[in-house]
Scaffold this active site. Sequence first.
Site, PDB file in Angstrom:
ATOM      1  N   ASP A 145     -29.302 -26.809 -31.756  1.00  0.00           N
ATOM      2  CA  ASP A 145     -28.000 -26.564 -31.150  1.00  0.00           C
ATOM      3  C   ASP A 145     -27.724 -27.739 -30.221  1.00  0.00           C
ATOM      4  O   ASP A 145     -28.219 -27.787 -29.094  1.00  0.00           O
ATOM      5  CB  ASP A 145     -28.018 -25.235 -30.375  1.00  0.00           C
ATOM      6  CG  ASP A 145     -26.675 -24.956 -29.721  1.00  0.00           C
ATOM      7  OD1 ASP A 145     -25.857 -25.894 -29.619  1.00  0.00           O
ATOM      8  OD2 ASP A 145     -26.447 -23.806 -29.305  1.00  0.00           O
ATOM      9  N   LYS A 179     -18.088 -29.386 -28.059  1.00  0.00           N
ATOM     10  CA  LYS A 179     -17.766 -30.133 -26.843  1.00  0.00           C
ATOM     11  C   LYS A 179     -17.174 -31.515 -27.140  1.00  0.00           C
ATOM     12  O   LYS A 179     -16.016 -31.632 -27.472  1.00  0.00           O
ATOM     13  CB  LYS A 179     -19.003 -30.285 -25.955  1.00  0.00           C
ATOM     14  CG  LYS A 179     -19.787 -28.982 -25.752  1.00  0.00           C
ATOM     15  CD  LYS A 179     -19.397 -28.230 -24.524  1.00  0.00           C
ATOM     16  CE  LYS A 179     -20.345 -27.072 -24.282  1.00  0.00           C
ATOM     17  NZ  LYS A 179     -19.830 -26.071 -23.392  1.00  0.00           N
ATOM     18  N   TYR A 204     -28.888 -20.815 -24.695  1.00  0.00           N
ATOM     19  CA  TYR A 204     -27.629 -20.129 -24.978  1.00  0.00           C
ATOM     20  C   TYR A 204     -26.994 -20.793 -26.186  1.00  0.00           C
ATOM     21  O   TYR A 204     -26.865 -22.024 -26.229  1.00  0.00           O
ATOM     22  CB  TYR A 204     -26.703 -20.232 -23.765  1.00  0.00           C
ATOM     23  CG  TYR A 204     -25.352 -19.575 -23.948  1.00  0.00           C
ATOM     24  CD1 TYR A 204     -25.230 -18.193 -23.970  1.00  0.00           C
ATOM     25  CD2 TYR A 204     -24.194 -20.338 -24.093  1.00  0.00           C
ATOM     26  CE1 TYR A 204     -23.989 -17.582 -24.124  1.00  0.00           C
ATOM     27  CE2 TYR A 204     -22.950 -19.735 -24.239  1.00  0.00           C
ATOM     28  CZ  TYR A 204     -22.859 -18.367 -24.255  1.00  0.00           C
ATOM     29  OH  TYR A 204     -21.628 -17.767 -24.407  1.00  0.00           O
TER      30      TYR A 204
HETATM   31  N1  HOZ Z   1     -20.972 -20.910 -20.737  1.00  0.00           N
HETATM   32  C1  HOZ Z   1     -20.380 -22.190 -20.804  1.00  0.00           C
HETATM   33  C2  HOZ Z   1     -21.207 -23.237 -20.141  1.00  0.00           C
HETATM   34  N2  HOZ Z   1     -22.546 -23.294 -20.548  1.00  0.00           N
HETATM   35  C3  HOZ Z   1     -18.934 -22.218 -20.313  1.00  0.00           C
HETATM   36  C4  HOZ Z   1     -18.646 -21.569 -19.036  1.00  0.00           C
HETATM   37  C5  HOZ Z   1     -17.153 -21.515 -18.716  1.00  0.00           C
HETATM   38  O1  HOZ Z   1     -16.344 -22.151 -19.356  1.00  0.00           O
HETATM   39  O2  HOZ Z   1     -16.833 -20.797 -17.788  1.00  0.00           O
END
Ligand code: HOZ
Length: 427
Positions: free
Chosen positions: A239, A267, A144
Amino acid sequence: MKYDISNKLFNQALSIIPGGVNSPVRACKSVGADPLFIHHADGAYLCDADDNRFIDYIGSWGPMILGHRHPAVVKAISDVLSRGTSFGAPTDLEIELAELIIEAVPSIEVVRMVNSGTEAAMSAVRLARGVTGRDIIIKFDGCYHGHADTLLVEAGSGVATLGIPGSPGVPEAIAALTLSLPYNDIDSVRKVIEQQGDKIAGVIVEPVAGNMGLVRPDDGFLKGLRELTRQNGSLLIFDEVMTGFRVAHGGAQALFSISPDITCLGKIIGGGLPVGVYGGSREIMAHIAPQGPVYQAGTLSGNPIAMAAGIATLKLLQTPGFYEALDETTERLIKGFKMLAAKNNIEIVADRAGSMAGLFFTGASVNNFTDAKKCDLQRYATYYKMMRQQGIYLAPSQFEALFVSSAHTTEDIDATLAAAEVVFGQL
Ligand code: HOZ
């Protein structure tokens, strides 16, 4: 534990926010639970609106490597507030954070600050296309890279959690420019490059996958990507939004000694505030506007509050022994999970890369997204709910990692394992 206030807030949110949440995974749908509304956090702990206290293994999905509300980060934020919140103009703070990043991450000579990991990855892809004059991007199933159109193909994280291959709203013509291949399968990359190498702008990869659960790269996978992209004149994009300053001070590229052309970070480098970064060699980054023609911009980019929080965080990460201690704490957790699972005849795969970890309910090995999807999702959902009831806050999806911070003590880990012992005994 009672969740009355959280449930009330969720019902209120449902009528005015899609699904009641501002990011899909946190809705807890795939584990058949409702989300907890968080009131405050401190160190390794979260407190919800009902005043339930949890040991937190999400850490805001990675940024809280020092734990919540670390005094140095809080001080840096409150100090900078006296200067203002956003100027849409350069500040000294951007230089200081850029220097800390460049010093730590081996392949980065020049960085551009953005506001999120999504923006970083989207901009990195544009840069790869701009530099090479080619259009096609290779990514990997279950990785992702945020929710930009180009990258929302066979994606992990929330897309995997919802069990959908992509998203309506991504035009087919855009999706066609992204080829998604199995993670850890270097032969499939070789084949595609042999067939259409002259069209491949870049390969983007999570060097340790964290959005299909935690999956490590096989020996030779990252090295193979480096060699193939170099031979082909396409760019290798790491990434490291999750792995940066997490699996090692210099990220996965330092851990595996592979030098990508472009790196995306996010992050941790914002200390919990919205920040992203993409960077690379002086030569490649010279293509970015206004130095070069590849356009990318942002009013809030480099905003002083996020910069100050990031600087305070990255300075603390330079403390000698910081990563060794964090690794030790995480190893205690993973070892404990494995031991308890064996004791209770529960088949799991538990693994870690630095302080980023994962647990799958399966007896088979997990090397890619296909393997991850075959794990016992129902069992994960039960485990999630029972652990939460015991005061342990985990990702509400099998397809996410867990994160340990320097605020987690041996006692916290042992309390977590005590909860796991109860839960594994009942699974
Ligand atoms: N998709 C993110 C974690 N891999 C964030 C999910 C979230 O903040 O709900």
